[in-house]
Design an enzyme around this catalytic site. Sequence first.
Site, PDB file in Angstrom:
ATOM      1  N   HIS A  87       0.568   3.634  -0.045  1.00 45.22           N
ATOM      2  CA  HIS A  87       0.113   2.282   0.095  1.00 45.22           C
ATOM      3  C   HIS A  87       1.281   1.399   0.785  1.00 45.22           C
ATOM      4  O   HIS A  87       1.678   2.016   1.700  1.00 45.22           O
ATOM      5  CB  HIS A  87       1.077   2.247  -1.417  1.00 45.22           C
ATOM      6  CG  HIS A  87       0.038   3.378  -2.484  1.00 45.22           C
ATOM      7  ND1 HIS A  87      -0.083   4.367  -2.988  1.00 45.22           N
ATOM      8  CD2 HIS A  87      -1.609   2.861  -2.729  1.00 45.22           C
ATOM      9  CE1 HIS A  87      -0.718   4.914  -3.911  1.00 45.22           C
ATOM     10  NE2 HIS A  87      -1.587   3.304  -3.535  1.00 45.22           N
ATOM     11  N   SER A 107      -6.376   2.049  -5.350  1.00 44.36           N
ATOM     12  CA  SER A 107      -5.110   1.222  -5.438  1.00 44.36           C
ATOM     13  C   SER A 107      -4.678   0.824  -4.065  1.00 44.36           C
ATOM     14  O   SER A 107      -4.135  -0.506  -4.219  1.00 44.36           O
ATOM     15  CB  SER A 107      -4.360   2.918  -5.398  1.00 44.36           C
ATOM     16  OG  SER A 107      -4.588   2.985  -5.007  1.00 44.36           O
ATOM     17  N   ASP A 167       5.469   7.991  -0.817  1.00 49.36           N
ATOM     18  CA  ASP A 167       4.852   7.136  -0.183  1.00 49.36           C
ATOM     19  C   ASP A 167       4.297   6.799   1.132  1.00 49.36           C
ATOM     20  O   ASP A 167       4.410   5.778   1.283  1.00 49.36           O
ATOM     21  CB  ASP A 167       4.321   6.535  -1.598  1.00 49.36           C
ATOM     22  CG  ASP A 167       2.976   5.281  -1.849  1.00 49.36           C
ATOM     23  OD1 ASP A 167       2.302   6.391  -1.014  1.00 49.36           O
ATOM     24  OD2 ASP A 167       2.677   5.365  -2.845  1.00 49.36           O
TER      25      ASP A 167
END
Length: 415
Positions: free
Chosen positions: A392, A142, A389
């Site tokens: 990312h 990702s 998060d």
Amino acid sequence: MEKKKPMVGIWDVHVKHMFESSIIIFFIIGALATTAVYYVNSDEQETSRQPAVRKSFVYDDSLDGCDLFSGKWVHDNNSYPLYKELECPYIPGEFACGQHGRMDSMYQQWRWKPHGCNLPRFDAKEVLEKLRGKRVIFVGDSVNRNQWLSMVCLLQSAIPLGLKKMHKVADASLFTFKAFEYDASIDFYWAPLLVQSNADHPSKHKRSDRIVHIETIEKHAKNWVNADILVFNSYLWWGTPTLKVLYDSYKDSKRYNIVSNHDGYRMVLEKWSNWLTTHVNHTRTRSYFMSMTATHQRGTDWGMQGNGNCLNETKPVMTDLFWESGSDLQMMKILELSLSKLKARGVNVKLVNITQLTQYRKDGHPSIHRLFYSTLKAKQLSNPSRYADCTHWCLPGVPDVWNELLVANIFQGLK
């Protein structure tokens, strides 16, 4: 007898006054000239202090010999961001931080300044010209998808409506962006562990364990063979201490070994290296590997008190060579050794070393400013740092600089 004073005529007085006036005027003009020079120089100095808009991306000899990966982050709100979040329709909810409540914007305004040279500004039209008729594939997890979407956003603004298209390829973990005017394709292939694994579904891949089929890479790799540029990564999914390595099919998975994540990574990179050596035309295809990126999970690394993380961080770490405790240096060494062995076999996979530059960017993550695909529970909501998060990256943001570095390497190879 008293001496008579000499008489001074009107003409003499007039001449004397003219002379004195000339001297005064001369000094006034000199003073004005000096003042003008001072302000002109001052203006030039002030202008030189302002962050200049950088030149467009032209690879030239000035970058030869420069270590692009060693440097510092410099605030530059003239050059950045390279695009606006709302102007790129391809940013998914998990990376669209502004649309999900992030109010600060400084995280978008930093450029990477290598020691000893300047990284030119990304020029979408020039990059598209270089990629005319070519296929680029990002392969990995990702974070690589994060970078691929950054590249799409960087390029799409230079492509008119009707001459570009994004779609998922049926029955494959392949997503493709087409730039029809340039006959170019910028693709992403989901393969977080490179070989076949139990994490291969592009969206349904949440697993508490890791299982890889060490002998099977062709199922994925058959989608990569016709690329002109391959951009790999694989790091995040190796975070568990151990994993299962299968030697039979998934339907008959009785025969397996449990190995450490480091041994598993080494084995998979060896399999990947063998495939790359025998299946890719390296005269045509250029290959790159993006190194691991930082995950700012422990605020104590940069002096924060308590159990905080990247939540509410708005500026980079400015300590030279800062290193966060979650980055596995041993994994980096395994990758570097694998690429070195490949080079000895005549296959040059260029390492794009973004590890150190991401260490500083604790401010660049979505944290809680993202789309969540399942409803957060009350316990989570009571402690936002638990669901932040810090892996990312917001777009626009840090991945845009990764692509500037990638393009610098691609241009160097094409010059």
